[in-house]
Write an enzyme that holds these catalytic residues in place. Sequence first.
Site, mmCIF file in Angstrom:
data_model
loop_
_atom_site.group_PDB
_atom_site.id
_atom_site.type_symbol
_atom_site.label_atom_id
_atom_site.label_comp_id
_atom_site.label_asym_id
_atom_site.label_seq_id
_atom_site.Cartn_x
_atom_site.Cartn_y
_atom_site.Cartn_z
ATOM 1 N N SER A 1 7.252 -2.300 -3.115
ATOM 2 C CA SER A 1 7.050 -3.658 -3.103
ATOM 3 C C SER A 1 8.432 -4.469 -3.274
ATOM 4 O O SER A 1 8.783 -5.388 -3.308
ATOM 5 C CB SER A 1 5.979 -4.243 -3.447
ATOM 6 O OG SER A 1 4.738 -3.789 -2.978
ATOM 7 N N HIS B 1 8.869 -0.236 3.840
ATOM 8 C CA HIS B 1 7.952 -1.141 3.484
ATOM 9 C C HIS B 1 6.772 -1.642 4.354
ATOM 10 O O HIS B 1 7.003 -2.512 5.018
ATOM 11 C CB HIS B 1 8.682 -2.467 2.645
ATOM 12 C CG HIS B 1 7.708 -3.494 1.952
ATOM 13 N ND1 HIS B 1 8.019 -4.577 1.673
ATOM 14 C CD2 HIS B 1 6.447 -2.932 1.291
ATOM 15 C CE1 HIS B 1 7.090 -4.880 1.025
ATOM 16 N NE2 HIS B 1 6.182 -4.040 0.653
ATOM 17 N N GLU C 1 9.291 -3.558 6.710
ATOM 18 C CA GLU C 1 10.767 -4.278 6.069
ATOM 19 C C GLU C 1 11.638 -2.678 5.967
ATOM 20 O O GLU C 1 10.958 -1.857 5.050
ATOM 21 C CB GLU C 1 10.551 -4.687 4.854
ATOM 22 C CG GLU C 1 11.058 -6.056 4.847
ATOM 23 C CD GLU C 1 10.815 -6.737 3.273
ATOM 24 O OE1 GLU C 1 11.355 -7.741 3.051
ATOM 25 O OE2 GLU C 1 10.000 -6.259 2.613
ATOM 26 N N ASN D 1 8.519 -10.283 -0.759
ATOM 27 C CA ASN D 1 7.877 -10.604 -1.935
ATOM 28 C C ASN D 1 8.656 -11.541 -2.688
ATOM 29 O O ASN D 1 8.314 -12.047 -3.599
ATOM 30 C CB ASN D 1 7.319 -8.904 -2.645
ATOM 31 C CG ASN D 1 6.288 -8.362 -2.283
ATOM 32 O OD1 ASN D 1 5.332 -9.065 -2.011
ATOM 33 N ND2 ASN D 1 6.430 -7.227 -1.907
HETATM 34 N N1 LIG Z 1 -0.974 -3.413 -1.815
HETATM 35 C C1 LIG Z 1 -0.351 -4.003 -1.091
HETATM 36 O O1 LIG Z 1 -0.664 -5.128 -0.243
HETATM 37 C C2 LIG Z 1 0.918 -3.362 -0.882
HETATM 38 C C3 LIG Z 1 1.832 -3.880 0.251
HETATM 39 C C4 LIG Z 1 2.966 -3.082 0.480
HETATM 40 C C5 LIG Z 1 3.539 -2.315 -0.494
HETATM 41 N N2 LIG Z 1 2.766 -1.738 -1.537
HETATM 42 C C6 LIG Z 1 3.296 -0.912 -2.376
HETATM 43 O O2 LIG Z 1 2.648 0.526 -1.883
HETATM 44 C C7 LIG Z 1 2.735 1.021 -3.156
HETATM 45 C C8 LIG Z 1 1.431 1.654 -3.599
HETATM 46 O O3 LIG Z 1 0.184 0.743 -3.579
HETATM 47 P P1 LIG Z 1 -1.395 0.675 -3.390
HETATM 48 O O4 LIG Z 1 -1.320 -1.053 -3.200
HETATM 49 O O5 LIG Z 1 -1.592 1.243 -2.293
HETATM 50 O O6 LIG Z 1 -1.878 0.915 -4.716
HETATM 51 P P2 LIG Z 1 -3.059 1.655 -5.104
HETATM 52 O O7 LIG Z 1 -3.220 1.412 -6.596
HETATM 53 O O8 LIG Z 1 -4.195 1.318 -4.206
HETATM 54 O O9 LIG Z 1 -2.773 3.242 -4.977
HETATM 55 C C9 LIG Z 1 -1.705 3.863 -5.752
HETATM 56 C C10 LIG Z 1 -2.050 5.406 -5.555
HETATM 57 O O10 LIG Z 1 -0.943 6.249 -6.023
HETATM 58 C C11 LIG Z 1 -1.558 7.265 -6.598
HETATM 59 N N3 LIG Z 1 -0.594 7.898 -7.515
HETATM 60 C C12 LIG Z 1 -0.177 7.277 -8.807
HETATM 61 N N4 LIG Z 1 0.789 8.187 -9.266
HETATM 62 C C13 LIG Z 1 1.015 9.185 -8.416
HETATM 63 C C14 LIG Z 1 1.671 10.622 -8.311
HETATM 64 N N5 LIG Z 1 2.424 10.848 -9.328
HETATM 65 N N6 LIG Z 1 1.489 11.100 -7.354
HETATM 66 C C15 LIG Z 1 0.576 10.994 -6.229
HETATM 67 N N7 LIG Z 1 -0.092 9.753 -6.409
HETATM 68 C C16 LIG Z 1 0.031 8.895 -7.276
HETATM 69 C C17 LIG Z 1 -2.831 6.498 -7.641
HETATM 70 O O11 LIG Z 1 -3.940 7.768 -7.814
HETATM 71 C C18 LIG Z 1 -3.345 5.677 -6.228
HETATM 72 O O12 LIG Z 1 -4.366 6.509 -5.623
HETATM 73 C C19 LIG Z 1 3.263 0.381 -4.359
HETATM 74 O O13 LIG Z 1 4.515 0.765 -4.454
HETATM 75 C C20 LIG Z 1 3.064 -0.915 -3.766
HETATM 76 O O14 LIG Z 1 3.917 -1.917 -4.426
HETATM 77 C C21 LIG Z 1 1.500 -2.357 -1.814
#
Ligand SMILES: NC(=O)c1ccc[n+]([C@@H]2O[C@H](COP(=O)([O-])OP(=O)(O)OC[C@H]3O[C@@H](n4cnc5c(N)ncnc54)[C@H](O)[C@@H]3O)[C@@H](O)[C@H]2O)c1
Length: 282
Positions: free
Chosen positions: A119, A140, A152, A190
């Site tokens: 993000s 993204h 994005e 963001n």
């Molecule tokens: N939540 C949102 O609305 C949103 C929107 C767009 C982008 N993002 C981005 O997406 C990414 C994930 O966010 P999320 O909301 O899904 O988080 P989340 O916490 O729901 O999930 C993250 C997952 O990654 C796993 N993880 C951590 N380290 C790891 C590794 N070394 N190898 C494999 N898996 C690993 C964790 O166990 C977890 O299951 C982030 O970069 C976040 O900024 C989030």
Amino acid sequence: MEIRNVGVVGAGTMGNGIAHVFARCGYAVTLCDVEQRFLDRGLETIAKNLDREVAKNKITTDDKAATLKRIQAALDRGKLAGCDFVVEAATEKYEIKAELFRDLDRICRPEIMLASNTSSISITKLAALTKRADKVIGMHFFNPVPVMKLVEVIRGLATSEETYKTVRELAIKLEKTPVEVNDAPGFVSNRVLMPLLNEAMYAVMEGVATPEAVDEVFKLGMAHPMGPLTLADFIGLDVCLDIMRVMQAGLGDPKYRPCPLLIKMVDAGWLGRKSGRGFYKY
Ligand SMILES: NC(=O)c1ccc[n+]([C@@H]2O[C@H](COP(=O)([O-])OP(=O)(O)OC[C@H]3O[C@@H](n4cnc5c(N)ncnc54)[C@H](O)[C@@H]3O)[C@@H](O)[C@H]2O)c1
């Protein structure tokens, strides 16, 4: 090279959504996470979200079964060696993503493009950790991935035109609308959204209004489909905090300082919808 097998790293909120849309569009998906329970939870969510699409007559029960069959869950990252394209959607921490990109560079064939769903973290910096900076890009997606149309597409400093075009076309194949953005902390979405959510949190912290009142103002006055605090809970308060910190460090302007109430809530484990408690109780 034709992309058929896609690796998705991280099976959380975004990773399972990304795996869902790739598999629904016919790609074979290898979904990786660090613990079996995270993979199980991710697959459960995908099945539940596919049921919603069946209920809305968007897909048939046969499509649902075929989609699930195309997803292979893996604890062993080595399984990504056979993938033609990888999207990283792990936790929004630079150290985690840095370790992953170094390792993905080792595991994946040299011609494979590596995308990050980050993000806010610099695509240029992640790319520089690999020997294929021209093949690293930001892809993204937005939450919930099966529903939201925007992707994005973020060009790092070294991202090649070929990589950009491939990812753009890939987003269109997933029935998404790609929008081109250059690499800067928080990109566009963001950079603009998070200060709004953060300011809404300050309003609550300072007793200007309750979360319900703040959200009502935005729903009724600005025609937002959900208010900023409901949205923050939906995104995940830990994710919001991580993004604010990346923007604070990367842009250096005090206007990006995270709201102390946000920090306190994350410290308490109140992460929003996913933990059962945030600005609201779930
Ligand atoms: N939540 C949102 O609305 C949103 C929107 C767009 C982008 N993002 C981005 O997406 C990414 C994930 O966010 P999320 O909301 O899904 O988080 P989340 O916490 O729901 O999930 C993250 C997952 O990654 C796993 N993880 C951590 N380290 C790891 C590794 N070394 N190898 C494999 N898996 C690993 C964790 O166990 C977890 O299951 C982030 O970069 C976040 O900024 C989030």
